[in-house]
Write a protein that holds these residues in place. Sequence first.
Motif, PDB file in Angstrom:
ATOM      1  N   ARG A   1       1.092  -1.234  -0.030  1.00 25.87           N
ATOM      2  CA  ARG A   1      -0.020  -0.002   0.177  1.00 25.87           C
ATOM      3  C   ARG A   1       0.761   1.219  -0.111  1.00 25.87           C
ATOM      4  O   ARG A   1       0.582   2.250  -0.674  1.00 25.87           O
ATOM      5  N   ASP A   2       1.853   1.230   0.702  1.00 26.79           N
ATOM      6  CA  ASP A   2       2.703   2.466   0.803  1.00 26.79           C
ATOM      7  C   ASP A   2       3.940   2.553  -0.307  1.00 26.79           C
ATOM      8  O   ASP A   2       4.655   1.498  -0.298  1.00 26.79           O
ATOM      9  N   GLY A   3       3.970   3.757  -0.969  1.00 23.90           N
ATOM     10  CA  GLY A   3       4.996   3.671  -1.680  1.00 23.90           C
ATOM     11  C   GLY A   3       4.790   2.905  -3.074  1.00 23.90           C
ATOM     12  O   GLY A   3       3.969   1.888  -3.175  1.00 23.90           O
ATOM     13  N   ALA A   4       5.464   3.161  -4.004  1.00 25.04           N
ATOM     14  CA  ALA A   4       5.433   2.208  -4.988  1.00 25.04           C
ATOM     15  C   ALA A   4       6.229   1.034  -4.881  1.00 25.04           C
ATOM     16  O   ALA A   4       7.594   1.014  -4.492  1.00 25.04           O
ATOM     17  N   PRO A   5       5.680  -0.040  -5.643  1.00 30.29           N
ATOM     18  CA  PRO A   5       6.528  -1.399  -5.429  1.00 30.29           C
ATOM     19  C   PRO A   5       7.668  -1.322  -6.368  1.00 30.29           C
ATOM     20  O   PRO A   5       7.859  -0.576  -7.460  1.00 30.29           O
ATOM     21  N   SER A   6       8.557  -2.367  -5.989  1.00 33.31           N
ATOM     22  CA  SER A   6       9.795  -2.585  -6.972  1.00 33.31           C
ATOM     23  C   SER A   6       9.137  -2.913  -8.309  1.00 33.31           C
ATOM     24  O   SER A   6       7.904  -3.235  -8.565  1.00 33.31           O
ATOM     25  N   THR A   7      10.241  -3.151  -9.204  1.00 32.37           N
ATOM     26  CA  THR A   7       9.727  -3.273 -10.757  1.00 32.37           C
ATOM     27  C   THR A   7       9.503  -5.017 -10.940  1.00 32.37           C
ATOM     28  O   THR A   7       9.282  -5.289 -11.897  1.00 32.37           O
ATOM     29  N   ARG A   8       9.571  -5.739  -9.958  1.00 29.48           N
ATOM     30  CA  ARG A   8       9.212  -7.086  -9.970  1.00 29.48           C
ATOM     31  C   ARG A   8       7.858  -7.283  -9.965  1.00 29.48           C
ATOM     32  O   ARG A   8       6.835  -6.418  -9.252  1.00 29.48           O
ATOM     33  N   ARG A   9       7.631  -8.391 -10.845  1.00 28.43           N
ATOM     34  CA  ARG A   9       6.041  -8.792 -10.823  1.00 28.43           C
ATOM     35  C   ARG A   9       5.837 -10.256 -10.987  1.00 28.43           C
ATOM     36  O   ARG A   9       6.755 -10.632 -11.264  1.00 28.43           O
TER      37      ARG A   9
ATOM     38  N   GLU B   1       0.496 -10.152 -22.641  1.00 29.40           N
ATOM     39  CA  GLU B   1       0.461  -8.853 -22.707  1.00 29.40           C
ATOM     40  C   GLU B   1       1.217  -8.465 -21.477  1.00 29.40           C
ATOM     41  O   GLU B   1       1.925  -7.508 -21.416  1.00 29.40           O
ATOM     42  N   LEU B   2       1.040  -9.181 -20.546  1.00 33.27           N
ATOM     43  CA  LEU B   2       2.156  -8.919 -19.296  1.00 33.27           C
ATOM     44  C   LEU B   2       3.713  -8.975 -19.899  1.00 33.27           C
ATOM     45  O   LEU B   2       4.413  -8.076 -19.444  1.00 33.27           O
ATOM     46  N   ALA B   3       4.002 -10.073 -20.626  1.00 32.83           N
ATOM     47  CA  ALA B   3       5.475 -10.152 -21.014  1.00 32.83           C
ATOM     48  C   ALA B   3       5.844  -8.844 -22.034  1.00 32.83           C
ATOM     49  O   ALA B   3       6.967  -8.593 -22.056  1.00 32.83           O
ATOM     50  N   ALA B   4       4.997  -8.443 -22.576  1.00 38.40           N
ATOM     51  CA  ALA B   4       5.291  -7.248 -23.608  1.00 38.40           C
ATOM     52  C   ALA B   4       5.494  -5.877 -22.828  1.00 38.40           C
ATOM     53  O   ALA B   4       6.113  -4.773 -23.252  1.00 38.40           O
ATOM     54  N   ARG B   5       5.107  -5.920 -21.383  1.00 39.07           N
ATOM     55  CA  ARG B   5       5.148  -4.855 -20.613  1.00 39.07           C
ATOM     56  C   ARG B   5       6.561  -4.847 -19.957  1.00 39.07           C
ATOM     57  O   ARG B   5       6.935  -4.813 -18.782  1.00 39.07           O
ATOM     58  N   ALA B   6       7.573  -4.960 -20.855  1.00 43.84           N
ATOM     59  CA  ALA B   6       9.226  -5.124 -20.246  1.00 43.84           C
ATOM     60  C   ALA B   6       9.309  -4.108 -19.257  1.00 43.84           C
ATOM     61  O   ALA B   6      10.464  -4.082 -18.420  1.00 43.84           O
ATOM     62  N   ASP B   7       8.932  -2.695 -19.659  1.00 43.88           N
ATOM     63  CA  ASP B   7       9.153  -1.597 -18.772  1.00 43.88           C
ATOM     64  C   ASP B   7       8.817  -1.765 -17.445  1.00 43.88           C
ATOM     65  O   ASP B   7       9.126  -0.818 -16.630  1.00 43.88           O
ATOM     66  N   GLU B   8       7.952  -2.445 -17.126  1.00 47.83           N
ATOM     67  CA  GLU B   8       7.304  -2.493 -15.894  1.00 47.83           C
ATOM     68  C   GLU B   8       8.241  -3.524 -15.067  1.00 47.83           C
ATOM     69  O   GLU B   8       7.898  -3.657 -13.682  1.00 47.83           O
ATOM     70  N   GLY B   9       9.130  -4.207 -15.498  1.00 47.44           N
ATOM     71  CA  GLY B   9      10.105  -4.992 -14.807  1.00 47.44           C
ATOM     72  C   GLY B   9       9.865  -6.363 -15.097  1.00 47.44           C
ATOM     73  O   GLY B   9       9.016  -6.895 -15.637  1.00 47.44           O
ATOM     74  N   GLU B  10      10.751  -7.139 -14.402  1.00 48.77           N
ATOM     75  CA  GLU B  10      10.906  -8.582 -14.723  1.00 48.77           C
ATOM     76  C   GLU B  10       9.683  -9.387 -14.032  1.00 48.77           C
ATOM     77  O   GLU B  10       8.993  -8.941 -13.050  1.00 48.77           O
TER      78      GLU B  10
END
Length: 316
Positions: free
Chosen positions: A69-77, A135-144
Amino acid sequence: MPSVRARLLAVAVAALRVHTTFDGPERIRRAVAGDRRRGPTPPPAKVRAGFSVREEELSGHRVHVVAPRDGAPSTRRVLYLHGGGWTLSITDPHWGLIAKLARRLDCAVIVPGFPLAPEHTARETFAMLLPLYAELAARADEGELTVMGDSSGGNLALSLAMQARTAGLPQPARLVLLSPCVDATFGDPGLARLDRRDPILPARGLPELGRVYAGDLDVRDPVVSPLFGTLAGLAPIAVFTGTRDVLNVDAHRLREKAERAGIPLAWHEFPGMLHVWPLFPIPEAADALERVAAFVTTEPVTVLGTGKEVRRSARE
């Protein structure tokens, strides 16, 4: 030796006769009917209170996204695929683990409600999951992206990675399989030997689940039973299995197949643990979560021919 809480859990599960849920076609039919009356369990109030829980649309389907909830999560998904014998909806214990993953990894966990058997079959399940993954894999800018699943969800995770490879899609960064079902024939004789020790899954009832999920596909088709597919070209895999799980024997077969093919595989076998023990509030579940976190945040490298693993930081 299992902890006191783990031993008490095993006693409670046996007393509740959980293993009867999938013990033959009629019991499976009743379990499915009850599940459909209740519907999927939504993220519980405790998770909504402590985390950001939102719904998004991916590839035309609604998914839940759980993040700190607090702050931006890391770029991992993490794409999390829940278990339930391909037939049952997500439950509170799944949401509990999903929340712990989001907190421990400081990441967003994507949770799709995929089609369930017997109303739907493997073809329909992946007709939804493969475009969603693309679609998730195409969002490379959102992290691994890590793909993770428990039990039949582990089956889906491994099969999804294989189908992504066939479709020319990029692999996820890692695959995490918790008590995975990798052979939907459930035909290995070792299952019968473990049956008397497993208070959750009944060996004799499991083949019916494989048949209803397979639909018009051969149950040995790698889409349904990824153990019969090739592992070459897949992301690094971590397998978590307990020795009181009937599926432990098939997890060993997956490990042996990976070793023969020289495929990176991190092996975590917990003595005395039940099927999908990481879902329960026991010390061994916390241990498993820490090992998952270590795998997701480091890069496993297998020393070919030795079966041994060394690790280096994924940030190196």
